[in-house]
Motif scaffolding. Structure first.
Motif, PDB file in Angstrom:
ATOM      1  N   LEU A   5       7.547   4.030   4.447  1.00  0.00           N
ATOM      2  CA  LEU A   5       7.098   2.859   5.200  1.00  0.00           C
ATOM      3  C   LEU A   5       6.661   3.240   6.611  1.00  0.00           C
ATOM      4  CD1 LEU A   5       9.809   0.290   4.037  1.00  0.00           C
ATOM      5  CD2 LEU A   5       7.397   0.307   3.384  1.00  0.00           C
ATOM      6  N   LEU A   6       7.374   4.165   7.232  1.00  0.00           N
ATOM      7  CA  LEU A   6       6.971   4.635   8.565  1.00  0.00           C
ATOM      8  C   LEU A   6       5.560   5.207   8.530  1.00  0.00           C
ATOM      9  CD1 LEU A   6      10.124   6.417  10.071  1.00  0.00           C
ATOM     10  CD2 LEU A   6       8.747   4.673  11.211  1.00  0.00           C
TER      11      LEU A   6
ATOM     12  N   GLY B 171       0.779  -1.221   0.000  1.00  0.00           N
ATOM     13  CA  GLY B 171       0.000   0.000   0.000  1.00  0.00           C
ATOM     14  C   GLY B 171       0.813   1.274   0.000  1.00  0.00           C
ATOM     15  N   VAL B 172       2.076   1.207  -0.446  1.00  0.00           N
ATOM     16  CA  VAL B 172       2.942   2.390  -0.392  1.00  0.00           C
ATOM     17  C   VAL B 172       3.485   2.791  -1.762  1.00  0.00           C
ATOM     18  CG1 VAL B 172       3.614   1.931   2.012  1.00  0.00           C
ATOM     19  CG2 VAL B 172       5.016   1.008   0.133  1.00  0.00           C
ATOM     20  N   LEU B 173       3.012   2.163  -2.822  1.00  0.00           N
ATOM     21  CA  LEU B 173       3.587   2.418  -4.132  1.00  0.00           C
ATOM     22  C   LEU B 173       3.446   3.873  -4.558  1.00  0.00           C
ATOM     23  CD1 LEU B 173       4.944   1.473  -6.726  1.00  0.00           C
ATOM     24  CD2 LEU B 173       2.693   0.794  -7.582  1.00  0.00           C
ATOM     25  N   GLN B 174       2.264   4.439  -4.427  1.00  0.00           N
ATOM     26  CA  GLN B 174       2.064   5.819  -4.866  1.00  0.00           C
ATOM     27  C   GLN B 174       2.933   6.786  -4.072  1.00  0.00           C
ATOM     28  OE1 GLN B 174       0.485   6.553  -7.644  1.00  0.00           O
ATOM     29  NE2 GLN B 174       0.185   4.341  -7.798  1.00  0.00           N
ATOM     30  N   GLN B 175       3.106   6.516  -2.793  1.00  0.00           N
ATOM     31  CA  GLN B 175       3.954   7.380  -1.971  1.00  0.00           C
ATOM     32  C   GLN B 175       5.413   7.272  -2.390  1.00  0.00           C
ATOM     33  OE1 GLN B 175       1.618   5.293  -1.014  1.00  0.00           O
ATOM     34  NE2 GLN B 175       0.371   6.122   0.677  1.00  0.00           N
ATOM     35  N   LEU B 176       5.861   6.068  -2.766  1.00  0.00           N
ATOM     36  CA  LEU B 176       7.230   5.908  -3.257  1.00  0.00           C
ATOM     37  C   LEU B 176       7.417   6.627  -4.583  1.00  0.00           C
ATOM     38  CD1 LEU B 176       8.153   2.193  -2.467  1.00  0.00           C
ATOM     39  CD2 LEU B 176       8.971   4.251  -1.322  1.00  0.00           C
ATOM     40  N   ARG B 177       6.438   6.532  -5.447  1.00  0.00           N
ATOM     41  CA  ARG B 177       6.538   7.231  -6.729  1.00  0.00           C
ATOM     42  C   ARG B 177       6.612   8.743  -6.513  1.00  0.00           C
ATOM     43  NH1 ARG B 177       2.561   4.806 -11.271  1.00  0.00           N
ATOM     44  NH2 ARG B 177       4.034   5.990 -12.554  1.00  0.00           N
TER      45      ARG B 177
END
Length: 399
Positions: free
Chosen positions: A122-123, A69-75
Motif C-alpha cells: 500500500l505504501l 490497484g494493488v492486487l498484483q503486488q499483493l499476489r
C-alpha cells in the motif's frame, strides 16, 4: 517519507489528514488520492511496522485490492499454502483441510499475506503528493465551519477538509473526538500474540502446510515463510498464539508468548527460545461506536468497526471501507460524504462482526463437543460437492 511531490503541488485540492499508517490509513490515502484529494498520513510508530500475523485476502478484500490497484503486488508477496493441519499436544494430526481446494473453490482469488507486507504494498501504491510522517500523532482537534485544524505532536498544525481516524482499535483521534475507548471497545474474551522468528529446521518441516494446535481454549498457528511461496528469508517462521483470557495485558508481551508456547506440545517448545522482543500482543476485541462522524472527523477501519482477528476480515473491511468513503465523499463532499459512508457501510461491517462473534467457539473451542464439530467441518472440506460450501465458510478463518 513523502511520495514524490513538489512545493505547491495540489494546493487547490481538498486535503485529508489521516491518522494511522496501517492498512486502513494507507488504503484511505490511496482511495482519496484517486479522486483528487491531497492526503497527509501521520503514524505514531517511528517507521513501518515489521511484526504482525498472516492475513487472508479473498472476497471483499480481493475486490478492494483490485480497485485500489494493488492486487498484483499483493499476489506477488502472497503465500499459497497447500494444507492446514490441526495437531494435538503430542504433535499428532487430528484433522486437515486442503487449502489448495479452498483456493480452487474461490476461483483462485485467495492468497495469504503478512500484515507488514500488505502495508508495504500500500505504501508503494500511494499517489504522488501523499505525505507520510512517522513518529507523529494528532494531539488536539479544533472544528470550524470550513475546516478542521489538528495540532500534531511535532508542534505543527494541519488544516484539513476531513480528518480520517484510521489509527486502530485504540484510536487516539477517536478518543479526542468521541470519548474514552472504554465506551466503544468490547473484548471477546481472548488475547492474541504474533511473532516472526528464524527457525530453519521447523520451516523445512512445515513446508507449505499451516499447523494449528487442536486444544481447548487456546491455539498456536505456525507458517513457514519459505522460498516456494515468498522467494526470500527461507528460514523464517511466522506464528500466533491465541488464548482465552480476560485479564489485563501482560507487561512483557514477548515473555507472555514464550510462556504460552509451553502449552502447545513439541512445536511450541521448539519455538520458545526463538521468539525475540519484536512481537505483537493485544486483546481480541470489537469496536462499537454509536456514530462514526463528528462534523469533519470520521472514523475508519478498526477505529470505527474492528471486527476482530476471529472474524478474519479486518483488512478486507479496511480496504473496502476506504473505497466506500472515497466514493461517498466524491459524490457528497467531505461532511455529507462521511455521513453517507456511515449509512451505507455500517450494516455491512456489523454483519461481519456478528459472524465473528458466532464463530468464536469454532475458532477456539472450549468444549470437547465444539472441538469435535470443528474436526468434522475439516473432514467435510475433503468431500466432493460439499467442499466448495465448506471452503467458503472457512475462508478467512483458517489462519
Amino acid at each position: 517519507m513523502t511520495a514524490a511531490s513538489s512545493p505547491g503541488t495540489h494546493e487547490a485540492a481538498p486535503h485529508a489528514l489521516i491518522s494511522g499508517g496501517g492498512i486502513a490509513g494507507l488504503a484511505n490515502a490511496i482511495a482519496l488520492g484517486r479522486i483528487g484529494w491531497r492526503c497527509t498520513v501521520v503514524e505514531q510508530a517511528p517507521a513501518p511496522r515489521e511484526g504482525g500475523y498472516m492475513i487472508d485476502v479473498f472476497g471483499a478484500g480481493w475486490k478492494a485490492a483490485r480497485e485500489l490497484g494493488v492486487l498484483q503486488q499483493l499476489r506477488a508477496v502472497g503465500h499459497a499454502f497447500q494444507e492446514l493441519r490441526y495437531i494435538d499436544a503430542t504433535g499428532r494430526t487430528t484433522a486437515s483441510i486442503p487449502l489448495a481446494r479452498v483456493s480452487r473453490s474461490l476461483d483462485h482469488e485467495f492468497t495469504s499475506v503478512l500484515r507488514p507486507d500488505i502495508e508495504q504494498v500500500l505504501l508503494r501504491g500511494l499517489p504522488a503528493g501523499t505525505e507520510v510522517r512517522y513518529g507523529t500523532t494528532v494531539t488536539s482537534i479544533e472544528q470550524h465551519d470550513d475546516a478542521a485544524v489538528a495540532e500534531l505532536s511535532d508542534g505543527s498544525e494541519s488544516r484539513a477538509d476531513l480528518i480520517v481516524a484510521a489509527d486502530g482499535l485504540h484510536s487516539s483521534v477517536r478518543r479526542l473526538a468521541f470519548g474514552d475507548e472504554r465506551q466503544f471497545v468490547r473484548s471477546l474474551g481472548y488475547q492474541v500474540g504474533a511473532f516472526i522468528c528464524e527457525a530453519p529446521e521447523l520451516a523445512r518441516k512445515l513446508g507449505s502446510s499451516v499447523h494449528l494446535t487442536d486444544l481447548l481454549d487456546r491455539q498456536l498457528g505456525v507458517f513457514a515463510l519459505n522460498p516456494d511461496t515468498r522467494g526470500a528469508h527461507p528460514d523464517r517462521v511466522s506464528g500466533f498464539v491465541l488464548r482465552r483470557d480476560t485479564e489485563a495485558l501482560p507487561d512483557d508481551p514477548a515473555a507472555a508468548i514464550r510462556d504460552e508456547l509451553q502449552h502447545h506440545g513439541p512445536i511450541g517448545e521448539a519455538l520458545r527460545g526463538l521468539v525475540g522482543s519484536n512481537v505483537y500482543f493485544d486483546t481480541v476485541a470489537q469496536a462499537f461506536v454509536p456514530r462514526w462522524q463528528s462534523a469533519r472527523v470520521v472514523l475508519a477501519g478498526d477505529a470505527a468497526h474492528a471486527v476482530s482477528l476471529i472474524a478474519g476480515q479486518g483488512a478486507a473491511m479496511a480496504m473496502a471501507g476506504a473505497l466506500q468513503l472515497a466514493d461517498a465523499v466524491d459524490r457528497h463532499g467531505a461532511v455529507g460524504g462521511a455521513a453517507e459512508y456511515e449509512r451505507v457501510w455500517r450494516p455491512v461491517v456489523e454483519g461481519v462482526q456478528r459472524s465473528g462473534r458466532r464463530g468464536a467457539s469454532a475458532f477456539v473451542p472450549s468444549t470437547r463437543m465444539a472441538q469435535a464439530a470443528r474436526r468434522g467441518v475439516a473432514r467435510l472440506a475433503r468431500v466432493p460437492g460439499v467442499s466448495a460450501l465448506v471452503a467458503r465458510s472457512i475462508a478467512g478463518r483458517t489462519h
